[in-house]
Design an enzyme around this catalytic site. Structure first.
Site, PDB file in Angstrom:
ATOM      1  N   TYR A  22      44.527  52.725  38.369  1.00  0.00           N
ATOM      2  CA  TYR A  22      44.240  51.414  38.406  1.00  0.00           C
ATOM      3  C   TYR A  22      46.408  50.614  37.756  1.00  0.00           C
ATOM      4  O   TYR A  22      46.012  50.173  38.811  1.00  0.00           O
ATOM      5  CB  TYR A  22      43.587  50.459  37.575  1.00  0.00           C
ATOM      6  N   HIS A  27      46.205  45.315  42.445  1.00  0.00           N
ATOM      7  CA  HIS A  27      44.836  44.097  41.329  1.00  0.00           C
ATOM      8  C   HIS A  27      45.623  44.014  39.873  1.00  0.00           C
ATOM      9  O   HIS A  27      44.954  43.120  39.399  1.00  0.00           O
ATOM     10  CB  HIS A  27      44.130  44.966  41.494  1.00  0.00           C
ATOM     11  N   ASN A  74      36.718  41.930  37.783  1.00  0.00           N
ATOM     12  CA  ASN A  74      35.480  40.917  38.267  1.00  0.00           C
ATOM     13  C   ASN A  74      34.763  40.748  37.087  1.00  0.00           C
ATOM     14  O   ASN A  74      33.958  39.213  37.521  1.00  0.00           O
ATOM     15  CB  ASN A  74      33.795  41.535  39.583  1.00  0.00           C
ATOM     16  N   ASP A  99      47.244  38.654  40.700  1.00  0.00           N
ATOM     17  CA  ASP A  99      47.679  38.711  41.751  1.00  0.00           C
ATOM     18  C   ASP A  99      46.997  37.733  43.228  1.00  0.00           C
ATOM     19  O   ASP A  99      45.924  37.300  42.624  1.00  0.00           O
ATOM     20  CB  ASP A  99      47.225  40.394  42.682  1.00  0.00           C
ATOM     21  N   ASN A 120      37.751  37.047  42.557  1.00  0.00           N
ATOM     22  CA  ASN A 120      36.483  37.811  41.665  1.00  0.00           C
ATOM     23  C   ASN A 120      37.396  37.455  40.327  1.00  0.00           C
ATOM     24  O   ASN A 120      36.141  37.367  39.902  1.00  0.00           O
ATOM     25  CB  ASN A 120      36.116  38.231  41.705  1.00  0.00           C
TER      26      ASN A 120
END
Length: 195
Positions: A22, A27, A74, A99, A120
């Site tokens: 990631y 994100h 989340n 973001d 989220n």
């Protein structure tokens, strides 16, 4: 001997997803911004607790805790509520950086409070904290190229090389906006950085 629990003037949370796959994705803009603050103030993320990695620094004479939740985006609220509860820092002294697909790359927006806007991570924070009165700095990552494009694929994708300079400038402004909030207040930060 009684040990007094450390207290902080501000908590700054940079949102993102842990894990190499990631890194540098849209994100993880919050992680990248908080890394810039840590670098500037020679702060190490050397503590591991509350499903977070965190470290402390001094910004403008204020004691600040920099936090990267490790819960995945989340579930960011778990970390925010645990850290703020343990250190007894009110929601009004929390800054969250994350973001935002509704802002073009290179733009940031400082907000005193507000809805989650479909994000989220901030949605989970608002729900678990029981308030939307949380300062935030949104970092533009650009909107999907077309409505059919999968949102998850978009935010978990990396920015193209031609946008990296603009994105880097936005991260620098995110750092400056956080400093402005701490030194001169949220109104000053909004006036300066919400262009």
């Amino acid at each position: 001997m009684i040990f007094k629990k450390q207290t902080y003037d501000y908590l700054i949370f940079g949102l993102g997803n842990p894990g190499l796959q990631y890194e540098k994705t849209r994100h993880n803009a919050g992680f990248m911004a908080i890394d810039k603050i840590a670098e500037k103030y020679d702060c190490s993320f050397n503590k591991h607790k509350f499903e977070s990695v965190y470290g402390e620094c001094n910004i403008g004479g204020k004691r600040v805790l920099l936090v990267k939740p490790q819960t995945f985006m989340n579930l960011s609220g778990k970390s925010v509520t645990a850290v703020s509860s343990f250190y007894k820092v009110p929601a009004s002294s929390i800054i969250v950086m994350f973001d935002d697909i509704s802002l073009s790359v290179g733009k940031i927006r400082v907000r005193r409070k507000g809805s989650h806007g479909g994000h989220n991570g901030i949605k989970d924070i608002i729900e678990l904290m029981g308030t939307d009165d949380i300062m935030r700095i949104k970092i533009g990552v650009g909107e999907k190229p077309n409505p059919e494009y999968d949102l998850k694929d978009w935010v978990l994708g990396k920015l193209p090389s031609e946008l990296l300079e603009d994105f880097s400038a936005a991260l620098e402004n995110t750092v400056k906006a956080a400093e402005e909030i701490i030194k001169r207040g949220i109104d000053s930060a909004m006036n300066k950085y919400n262009g």
